[in-house]
Scaffold this active site. Structure first.
Site, short mmCIF file in Angstrom:
data_model
loop_
_atom_site.label_atom_id
_atom_site.label_comp_id
_atom_site.label_asym_id
_atom_site.label_seq_id
_atom_site.Cartn_x
_atom_site.Cartn_y
_atom_site.Cartn_z
N HIS A 83 18.96 10.14 -26.24
CA HIS A 83 18.07 8.99 -26.34
C HIS A 83 18.73 7.94 -27.22
O HIS A 83 19.44 8.27 -28.16
CB HIS A 83 16.74 9.43 -26.97
CG HIS A 83 15.72 8.35 -27.04
ND1 HIS A 83 14.96 7.97 -25.96
CD2 HIS A 83 15.34 7.53 -28.05
CE1 HIS A 83 14.14 6.99 -26.31
NE2 HIS A 83 14.36 6.70 -27.58
N ARG A 92 1.48 -1.85 -30.65
CA ARG A 92 2.42 -2.08 -31.76
C ARG A 92 3.28 -3.31 -31.49
O ARG A 92 3.60 -4.08 -32.40
CB ARG A 92 3.34 -0.85 -31.93
CG ARG A 92 2.64 0.32 -32.60
CD ARG A 92 3.48 1.58 -32.50
NE ARG A 92 4.78 1.44 -33.10
CZ ARG A 92 5.85 2.17 -32.79
NH1 ARG A 92 5.78 3.11 -31.87
NH2 ARG A 92 6.99 1.97 -33.39
N ASP A 129 1.28 7.50 -26.33
CA ASP A 129 2.35 6.74 -27.00
C ASP A 129 2.56 5.39 -26.31
O ASP A 129 2.75 4.36 -26.96
CB ASP A 129 3.66 7.54 -27.00
CG ASP A 129 4.83 6.65 -27.43
OD1 ASP A 129 4.83 6.20 -28.57
OD2 ASP A 129 5.70 6.36 -26.58
N SER A 159 6.92 8.65 -31.80
CA SER A 159 6.98 8.08 -30.46
C SER A 159 8.17 8.66 -29.67
O SER A 159 8.03 9.16 -28.55
CB SER A 159 7.09 6.56 -30.59
OG SER A 159 7.49 5.97 -29.39
N LYS A 179 8.11 11.92 -26.52
CA LYS A 179 8.60 11.75 -25.15
C LYS A 179 9.73 12.73 -24.83
O LYS A 179 9.83 13.25 -23.73
CB LYS A 179 9.07 10.31 -24.93
CG LYS A 179 7.89 9.36 -24.74
CD LYS A 179 8.31 7.93 -24.65
CE LYS A 179 8.84 7.45 -25.96
NZ LYS A 179 8.86 6.01 -26.17
N1 URA Z 1 11.76 3.84 -28.99
C1 URA Z 1 10.61 4.50 -28.72
O1 URA Z 1 10.51 5.22 -27.75
N2 URA Z 1 9.56 4.34 -29.54
C2 URA Z 1 9.61 3.57 -30.62
O2 URA Z 1 8.61 3.48 -31.35
C3 URA Z 1 10.80 2.88 -30.89
C4 URA Z 1 11.88 3.03 -30.05
#
Ligand code: URA
Length: 407
Positions: free
Chosen positions: A81, A167, A160, A182, A186
């Site tokens: 990621h 946000r 999220d 967050s 995922k």
């Molecule tokens: N990437 C994400 O998936 N969530 C965040 O809050 C920031 C970057």
């Protein structure tokens, strides 16, 4: 009750998991209003969260949606990621590199919202490339060639997604505990056993300071440990764009060039580092041994062949990756040395050329983008081409001084 929870956070008290569930699950069901959640998120931004609050929130996010079951693959599944950066096409390089070392890569990726496209947009810029695969197809492809990149078929961590959208419009994106839960929710819902995370830091990134990046790194590792998922992180610079090409098709072309062995520098180095960490985790070998294997597969063409096999399997026609756009050059107006290239300014320019989205229904022009022609430290003469712009809009506007620092 909701007001009590908000004021408890505003007064720096630790919340229980039940209290966090009440407010967040209430928000998912539209019982808690946007203005209440906004106040609560801002209280978190100001007063932070404890580790147990962060673990609880991650759990609430995960359980709000589907959890992908990748148990049909016996090997260890390693995911990657990036917190997001300008010109970041590392997934296109790293996924085939790692798969060529016999570590399966099954990646659910997103589209980009904001200045540049996400991995799915980049892949979709290849003519014919199919990004939405059924579960059956994912399984078959994973077994056949050990590499799949697909858009999200399942509803992973929908809470999220809802919180992130709020946000985004309430100046609460840069809270480190919120970012950590967050990302990890995922990744865990995505079914990976082990995870490598590239934390971007700089003016073109969400995280602006090294200290914040280090705190995020330690939280991501802690959450991973809590879920028995090994996490390794890389903190990488995003004051400047990564590589030379920005824009979807152009980024695929640069990734291909890296895999062909034609590109040296920061993009190659970071790709090798990420791939080595993934192979090290997948095989249980040292990063040094993994790096040897990864480098060999870059040099002997196995990683390139894996990329070509992957694109073909998902019906992409890599031989027809032509840019259909008008060309404009940005030329230097003075002599000097190139001191800096501003990532954020490049990202904004790229979006204005058509390469990004402002809202989720906007259409991206896959042909649009920028190729940077000079490197930091290079001697520049007046009239030299600093960058080439590709766009289908007429007369694109840019501010040379904001993008390139020459002195
Ligand atoms: N990437 C994400 O998936 N969530 C965040 O809050 C920031 C970057």
């Amino acid at each position: 009750m909701i007001l009590d929870i908000i004021s408890k956070k505003a007064n720096k008290y630790e919340l229980t998991k039940e209290e966090l569930e009440t407010i967040f699950l209430g928000y998912l069901k539209d019982e808690v209003k946007d203005y209440q959640m906004s106040a609560f998120l801002m209280a978190i931004c100001i007063n932070d969260m404890s580790d147990s609050e962060i673990f609880a929130l991650t759990d609430i996010f995960i359980k709000s949606g589907d959890i992908l079951d990748l148990s049909f693959i016996d090997d260890i599944k390693v995911d990657k990621h990036s917190t997001g950066g300008v010109g970041d096409k590392t997934t296109l390089i790293v996924a085939p590199l790692v798969a060529s070392c016999n570590i399966p890569v099954i990646k659910m990726s997103g589209r980009g919202l904001g200045y540049t496209g996400g991995t799915i947009d980049k892949l979709e810029s290849i003519p014919g490339f199919v990004v939405d695969l059924s579960e059956e197809k994912i399984k078959k492809q994973a077994k056949d060639i050990a590499i799949v990149v697909t858009s999200q078929t399942k509803d992973l961590a929908p809470l999220d997604k809802k919180v992130y959208a709020l946000r985004d419009v309430t100046a609460t994106t840069n809270s480190i505990p919120l970012i950590a839960s967050s990302i990890m929710s995922k990744k865990i819902a995505g079914g990976a056993d082990k995870i490598v995370i590239d934390i971007k830091v700089g003016n073109g990134a969400l995280i602006k300071t090294k200290e914040a990046a280090e705190r995020l790194s330690s939280l991501l590792i802690k959450i991973g440990t809590y879920y028995q998922k090994e996490v390794r992180t890389v903190i990488s610079n995003m004051d400047r764009p990564l590589g030379h090409n920005i824009g979807n098709k152009l980024e695929v072309m640069e990734a291909l060039d890296v895999l062909k062995g034609n590109v040296k520098g920061e993009l190659l180095d970071l790709s090798l580092e990420l791939a080595s960490k993934m192979v090290s985790l997948g095989k249980g070998i040292s990063e040094k041994e993994a790096r040897k294997e990864v480098t060999e597969n870059l040099e002997n063409g196995k990683a390139l062949n894996k990329f070509l096999e992957f694109v073909k399997y998902q019906h992409g026609d890599i031989d027809n990756l032509n840019i259909e756009a008008k060309i404009y050059n940005i030329k230097s107006n003075k002599n000097g040395v190139l001191k800096d290239i501003n990532a954020l300014a490049i990202a904004k320019l790229s979006e204005s050329l058509g390469a990004g989205r402002k809202s989720k229904d906007d259409k991206i022009d896959y042909n649009a983008g920028i190729v940077i022609k000079k490197d930091i430290g290079e001697e520049i003469k007046e009239g030299d081409i600093l960058a080439t712009l590709y766009t289908n809009i007429d007369d694109p506007k840019f501010n040379l001084e904001k993008i390139f620092e020459i002195s």
